[in-house]
Design a protein around this motif. Structure first.
Motif, mmCIF file in Angstrom:
data_model
loop_
_atom_site.group_PDB
_atom_site.id
_atom_site.type_symbol
_atom_site.label_atom_id
_atom_site.label_comp_id
_atom_site.label_asym_id
_atom_site.label_seq_id
_atom_site.Cartn_x
_atom_site.Cartn_y
_atom_site.Cartn_z
ATOM 1 N N LEU A 169 0.840 -1.199 0.000
ATOM 2 C CA LEU A 169 0.000 0.000 0.000
ATOM 3 C C LEU A 169 0.877 1.252 0.000
ATOM 4 O O LEU A 169 2.023 1.209 0.449
ATOM 5 C CB LEU A 169 -0.899 0.005 1.240
ATOM 6 C CG LEU A 169 -1.950 -1.105 1.326
ATOM 7 C CD1 LEU A 169 -2.654 -1.052 2.678
ATOM 8 C CD2 LEU A 169 -2.959 -0.986 0.200
ATOM 9 N N PRO A 170 0.375 2.373 -0.514
ATOM 10 C CA PRO A 170 1.163 3.617 -0.521
ATOM 11 C C PRO A 170 1.471 4.081 0.902
ATOM 12 O O PRO A 170 0.634 3.966 1.803
ATOM 13 C CB PRO A 170 0.253 4.603 -1.262
ATOM 14 C CG PRO A 170 -1.125 4.043 -1.132
ATOM 15 C CD PRO A 170 -0.960 2.557 -1.120
ATOM 16 N N GLY A 171 2.691 4.581 1.090
ATOM 17 C CA GLY A 171 3.087 5.034 2.410
ATOM 18 C C GLY A 171 2.567 6.428 2.728
ATOM 19 O O GLY A 171 1.892 7.073 1.906
ATOM 20 N N ALA A 172 2.903 6.920 3.892
ATOM 21 C CA ALA A 172 2.420 8.224 4.346
ATOM 22 C C ALA A 172 2.963 9.358 3.488
ATOM 23 O O ALA A 172 2.338 10.422 3.384
ATOM 24 C CB ALA A 172 2.803 8.435 5.807
ATOM 25 N N ASP A 173 4.129 9.131 2.863
ATOM 26 C CA ASP A 173 4.750 10.173 2.051
ATOM 27 C C ASP A 173 4.430 10.025 0.563
ATOM 28 O O ASP A 173 5.082 10.646 -0.285
ATOM 29 C CB ASP A 173 6.272 10.155 2.252
ATOM 30 C CG ASP A 173 6.880 8.810 1.864
ATOM 31 O OD1 ASP A 173 6.117 7.820 1.748
ATOM 32 O OD2 ASP A 173 8.113 8.741 1.697
ATOM 33 N N PHE A 174 3.428 9.203 0.237
ATOM 34 C CA PHE A 174 3.084 8.968 -1.172
ATOM 35 C C PHE A 174 2.589 10.248 -1.826
ATOM 36 O O PHE A 174 1.783 10.988 -1.250
ATOM 37 C CB PHE A 174 2.007 7.882 -1.269
ATOM 38 C CG PHE A 174 1.577 7.573 -2.686
ATOM 39 C CD1 PHE A 174 2.402 6.851 -3.534
ATOM 40 C CD2 PHE A 174 0.348 8.005 -3.167
ATOM 41 C CE1 PHE A 174 2.012 6.557 -4.831
ATOM 42 C CE2 PHE A 174 -0.056 7.715 -4.454
ATOM 43 C CZ PHE A 174 0.782 6.987 -5.293
ATOM 44 N N ASN A 175 3.079 10.512 -3.045
ATOM 45 C CA ASN A 175 2.666 11.693 -3.800
ATOM 46 C C ASN A 175 1.420 11.346 -4.613
ATOM 47 O O ASN A 175 1.513 10.745 -5.683
ATOM 48 C CB ASN A 175 3.804 12.154 -4.717
ATOM 49 C CG ASN A 175 3.429 13.403 -5.499
ATOM 50 O OD1 ASN A 175 2.376 14.003 -5.280
ATOM 51 N ND2 ASN A 175 4.298 13.808 -6.414
ATOM 52 N N TRP A 176 0.262 11.733 -4.125
ATOM 53 C CA TRP A 176 -0.997 11.362 -4.778
ATOM 54 C C TRP A 176 -1.160 12.013 -6.136
ATOM 55 O O TRP A 176 -1.943 11.533 -6.972
ATOM 56 C CB TRP A 176 -2.165 11.713 -3.866
ATOM 57 C CG TRP A 176 -2.263 10.767 -2.710
ATOM 58 C CD1 TRP A 176 -1.721 10.919 -1.476
ATOM 59 C CD2 TRP A 176 -2.919 9.500 -2.700
ATOM 60 N NE1 TRP A 176 -1.992 9.832 -0.678
ATOM 61 C CE2 TRP A 176 -2.736 8.937 -1.408
ATOM 62 C CE3 TRP A 176 -3.640 8.773 -3.638
ATOM 63 C CZ2 TRP A 176 -3.242 7.703 -1.048
ATOM 64 C CZ3 TRP A 176 -4.163 7.537 -3.288
ATOM 65 C CH2 TRP A 176 -3.957 7.012 -2.001
ATOM 66 N N ALA A 177 -0.427 13.071 -6.425
ATOM 67 C CA ALA A 177 -0.499 13.701 -7.745
ATOM 68 C C ALA A 177 -0.024 12.733 -8.821
ATOM 69 O O ALA A 177 -0.497 12.781 -9.965
ATOM 70 C CB ALA A 177 0.342 14.972 -7.765
#
Length: 394
Positions: A169-177
């Protein structure tokens, strides 16, 4: 219900395919425009809902178009294979036709997606390319036993489920852009189901590598709708369900037994897909064709097929479905017409009839008027082709 001798071509399959094509072609009616013009009307809101795809989890009638089309490809496979064998074609000739058909489907899908682009739009998530990518494997399964087909279906669904389930799963610092979706998008799933969220899954990661191997105007980062190339794998599962149904149809000896098998299988698949979604094991998401979606949509496909089989082939009421039969018997031609001549027909009427011919009943209904005209012209062409016995096949 008595014993039956099934024909080489089932009217129910043509009628069901015709319904699928009609739902796709009827997009030109744009119920969304009418619903916006009459916001207090539950009727137009209902039609709009079922003429559009759900945002992520769930199902509307429009979401069943592509599964049905894929399912019916599988249904037709036993008949196609038997026809070619009866013509004395060698194994190599049949395999050659299979590879050629798969390639044509892929290229036709790319062509239709590139019609209004400045350069070829290499994309593989549309109906035709998805079918083409899995068609050779479907053919191989068509030459196997029912037991092998069920096993293959199970492996496809379990393997594709595991691919997503074990992807981090994407981490807390994942760039959703980079995923083209907001971090607070209301349709994000939570818990274990989050492995099937939009553009943060292995199919999205694959396309960020695969699609950038092709020339494109800019770097591919995400598909706005969340669609993915790898969906052809579970789509193969949907086609395999159709293949199984097609073999049941082709080998049926008694209508009561056949209808019971189609109905019970459809209901069991619906329940399984619903439960997997409800329990959070695997959500029902058409856009990424989750394994539970294969089961859920496949259940609807079995039920639709059973209904049309009963009405058209058992009760012999096919005359009531003439329009659908015309569309279904020339589905490739209908598909191409729906993706190529819509603007041409509309502009021709504006030039030769009136620039504002679609305002006959006011602004709120303008898409109904123009859409009806477009559908009528398309049907006229397909009806003419039917009467002249012109059928486009790949």
């Amino acid at each position: 219900m008595s014993n039956i001798a099934l024909p080489t071509r089932l009217g129910s399959v043509d009628v069901y395919r015709g319904l699928v094509m009609f739902l796709m072609m009827a997009e030109v009616l744009e119920f969304g425009h009418v619903s916006q013009a009459f916001p207090n009307s539950w009727f137009w809101a209902f039609l709009y809902h079922h003429q559009s795809h759900v945002s992520w989890v769930g199902c509307a009638l429009h979401d069943l178009i592509q599964p049905s089309f894929s399912f019916l490809v599988g249904v037709a496979m036993p008949y196609s294979l038997a026809s070619r064998m009866s013509q004395g074609q060698s194994t190599w000739q049949i395999w050659g036709h299979t590879f050629r058909r798969a390639l044509i489907l892929i290229l036709l899908g790319i062509f239709l997606r590139s019609m209004h682009a400045e350069q070829t739009n290499f994309t593989f998530e549309d109906t035709l390319t998805q079918i083409g990518l899995g068609y050779v494997i479907l053919f191989a399964l068509g030459r196997s036993s029912l037991r092998i087909q069920w096993i293959a279906l199970g492996l496809i669904l379990l393997g594709y489920w595991a691919l997503f389930a074990f992807y981090p799963l994407p981490g807390a610092d994942f760039n959703w852009a980079e995923a083209g979706v907001a971090a607070d998008w209301p349709h994000h799933l939570q818990g274990f189901a989050a492995h099937w969220n939009k553009n943060t899954n292995p199919a999205w990661a694959f396309d960020r590598w695969f699609l950038n191997l092709f020339p494109r105007p800019s770097l591919f980062q995400f598909n706005g709708g969340g669609y993915a190339t790898l969906s052809f794998i579970p789509t193969l599962g949907t086609m395999t369900l159709g293949l199984i149904a097609g073999q049941w149809l082709k080998t049926a000896q008694e209508t009561r037994v056949l209808l019971r098998k189609l109905l019970f299988t459809g209901l069991i698949l619906l329940v399984l897909g619903f439960l997997f979604n409800l329990l959070g094991i695997c959500p029902n998401v058409k856009r990424i064709w989750t394994p539970s979606w294969v089961l859920f949509s496949g259940g609807w496909c079995f039920l639709f097929l059973a209904g049309f089989y009963y009405l058209v082939d058992v009760m012999q009421q096919g005359r009531w479905f003439y329009v659908l039969k015309i569309l279904g018997m020339n589905s490739i031609a209908a598909y191409v017409l729906a993706h190529t001549v819509v603007e041409f027909i509309d502009s021709s009427f504006r030039i030769n009839i009136s620039q504002q011919y679609d305002l006959l009943f006011g602004e709120g209904y303008r898409t109904l008027v123009s859409g009806t005209v477009i559908l009528a012209v398309q049907f006229f062409v397909l009806d003419w082709m039917y009467r002249k016995r012109i059928f486009i096949k790949i």
